[in-house]
Design a protein around this motif. Sequence first.
Motif, PDB file in Angstrom:
ATOM      1  N   ARG A  24       0.840  -1.205   0.000  1.00 14.11           N
ATOM      2  CA  ARG A  24       0.000   0.000   0.000  1.00 14.11           C
ATOM      3  C   ARG A  24       0.872   1.252   0.000  1.00 14.11           C
ATOM      4  O   ARG A  24       0.615   2.199  -0.746  1.00 14.11           O
ATOM      5  CB  ARG A  24      -0.892  -0.036   1.234  1.00 14.11           C
ATOM      6  CG  ARG A  24      -1.843   1.109   1.315  1.00 14.11           C
ATOM      7  CD  ARG A  24      -2.740   0.963   2.526  1.00 14.11           C
ATOM      8  NE  ARG A  24      -3.522   2.166   2.671  1.00 14.11           N
ATOM      9  CZ  ARG A  24      -4.191   2.476   3.738  1.00 14.11           C
ATOM     10  NH1 ARG A  24      -4.179   1.668   4.776  1.00 14.11           N
ATOM     11  NH2 ARG A  24      -4.874   3.582   3.800  1.00 14.11           N
ATOM     12  N   LYS A  27       2.472   1.704  -3.437  1.00 13.72           N
ATOM     13  CA  LYS A  27       1.529   2.292  -4.413  1.00 13.72           C
ATOM     14  C   LYS A  27       1.397   3.798  -4.167  1.00 13.72           C
ATOM     15  O   LYS A  27       1.385   4.588  -5.116  1.00 13.72           O
ATOM     16  CB  LYS A  27       0.155   1.632  -4.301  1.00 13.72           C
ATOM     17  CG  LYS A  27       0.099   0.224  -4.798  1.00 13.72           C
ATOM     18  CD  LYS A  27       0.138   0.217  -6.304  1.00 13.72           C
ATOM     19  CE  LYS A  27       0.009  -1.222  -6.781  1.00 13.72           C
ATOM     20  NZ  LYS A  27       0.294  -1.364  -8.178  1.00 13.72           N
ATOM     21  N   ALA A  28       1.297   4.196  -2.907  1.00 11.01           N
ATOM     22  CA  ALA A  28       1.187   5.620  -2.574  1.00 11.01           C
ATOM     23  C   ALA A  28       2.435   6.377  -3.034  1.00 11.01           C
ATOM     24  O   ALA A  28       2.347   7.489  -3.578  1.00 11.01           O
ATOM     25  CB  ALA A  28       0.977   5.794  -1.071  1.00 11.01           C
ATOM     26  N   GLN A  30       4.428   5.494  -5.470  1.00 16.09           N
ATOM     27  CA  GLN A  30       4.400   5.520  -6.937  1.00 16.09           C
ATOM     28  C   GLN A  30       3.475   6.635  -7.441  1.00 16.09           C
ATOM     29  O   GLN A  30       3.824   7.362  -8.376  1.00 16.09           O
ATOM     30  CB  GLN A  30       3.949   4.164  -7.487  1.00 16.09           C
ATOM     31  CG  GLN A  30       4.955   3.057  -7.319  1.00 16.09           C
ATOM     32  CD  GLN A  30       4.385   1.693  -7.693  1.00 16.09           C
ATOM     33  OE1 GLN A  30       3.203   1.539  -7.979  1.00 16.09           O
ATOM     34  NE2 GLN A  30       5.265   0.683  -7.671  1.00 16.09           N
ATOM     35  N   VAL A  31       2.293   6.764  -6.805  1.00 18.12           N
ATOM     36  CA  VAL A  31       1.359   7.827  -7.190  1.00 18.12           C
ATOM     37  C   VAL A  31       1.980   9.196  -6.923  1.00 18.12           C
ATOM     38  O   VAL A  31       1.884  10.120  -7.744  1.00 18.12           O
ATOM     39  CB  VAL A  31       0.009   7.653  -6.454  1.00 18.12           C
ATOM     40  CG1 VAL A  31      -0.879   8.884  -6.638  1.00 18.12           C
ATOM     41  CG2 VAL A  31      -0.699   6.404  -6.940  1.00 18.12           C
ATOM     42  N   LEU A  32       2.630   9.332  -5.781  1.00 17.18           N
ATOM     43  CA  LEU A  32       3.294  10.591  -5.443  1.00 17.18           C
ATOM     44  C   LEU A  32       4.396  10.912  -6.447  1.00 17.18           C
ATOM     45  O   LEU A  32       4.531  12.062  -6.902  1.00 17.18           O
ATOM     46  CB  LEU A  32       3.863  10.520  -4.028  1.00 17.18           C
ATOM     47  CG  LEU A  32       4.594  11.776  -3.541  1.00 17.18           C
ATOM     48  CD1 LEU A  32       3.634  12.950  -3.462  1.00 17.18           C
ATOM     49  CD2 LEU A  32       5.255  11.527  -2.200  1.00 17.18           C
ATOM     50  N   LEU A  34       4.573   9.906  -9.529  1.00 13.29           N
ATOM     51  CA  LEU A  34       3.919  10.263 -10.794  1.00 13.29           C
ATOM     52  C   LEU A  34       3.411  11.705 -10.739  1.00 13.29           C
ATOM     53  O   LEU A  34       3.580  12.464 -11.703  1.00 13.29           O
ATOM     54  CB  LEU A  34       2.773   9.293 -11.094  1.00 13.29           C
ATOM     55  CG  LEU A  34       2.006   9.547 -12.383  1.00 13.29           C
ATOM     56  CD1 LEU A  34       2.937   9.395 -13.589  1.00 13.29           C
ATOM     57  CD2 LEU A  34       0.819   8.607 -12.487  1.00 13.29           C
ATOM     58  N   ALA A  35       2.813  12.098  -9.607  1.00 12.74           N
ATOM     59  CA  ALA A  35       2.316  13.468  -9.458  1.00 12.74           C
ATOM     60  C   ALA A  35       3.460  14.481  -9.530  1.00 12.74           C
ATOM     61  O   ALA A  35       3.340  15.528 -10.169  1.00 12.74           O
ATOM     62  CB  ALA A  35       1.552  13.608  -8.137  1.00 12.74           C
TER      63      ALA A  35
END
Length: 173
Positions: A24, A27-28, A30-32, A34-35
Amino acid sequence: MLENLKRMPLVQKLTAQYDQLSSRDQKALQVLALAVAITFAYLFVWRPVAEFRADAQADMESSRELLEWVRSKETAARAVAEMNNEPGQTGSLGDDDLLKTVTDSADKSGMPLQRFEPSGDQTMRIWLEQVPFTDLTQWLAHLESKYGIAVDQASLDRADQPGLVDARITLEI
């Protein structure tokens, strides 16, 4: 090159810390990441390109307006150039008739003299109304360069329309 990057101690340490995170948290992260990458691309790539494009379009429009203005003044410039090349004109007026020279030149230049008044052999006063400022200055420069007639005094008032003036001028040889 990627292999060299993986061998660096700092990268190995960060990779080990990433592997220890829960799925989890991975994933967070990775999203960060990407942002952050999207924000970086927007701020340092997309926005400067868009601003450059907008500035280029504004410059192009400004250049088009300037070209239109130059084309609109072409006939006046050619008329002034033609007046400078008239045969039989001398470089200075001398003691010739100041009044005749000024009125003839005003007619040829399209300067509507509302009133004129001689003040001796070498001076005269003229009044012009609602004339374009640029045309007036070009005509006065022509009088100076072609005939040696200089502006002794001038009073210019802004007219109702932009670019037009009312003028009271004293000319002298």
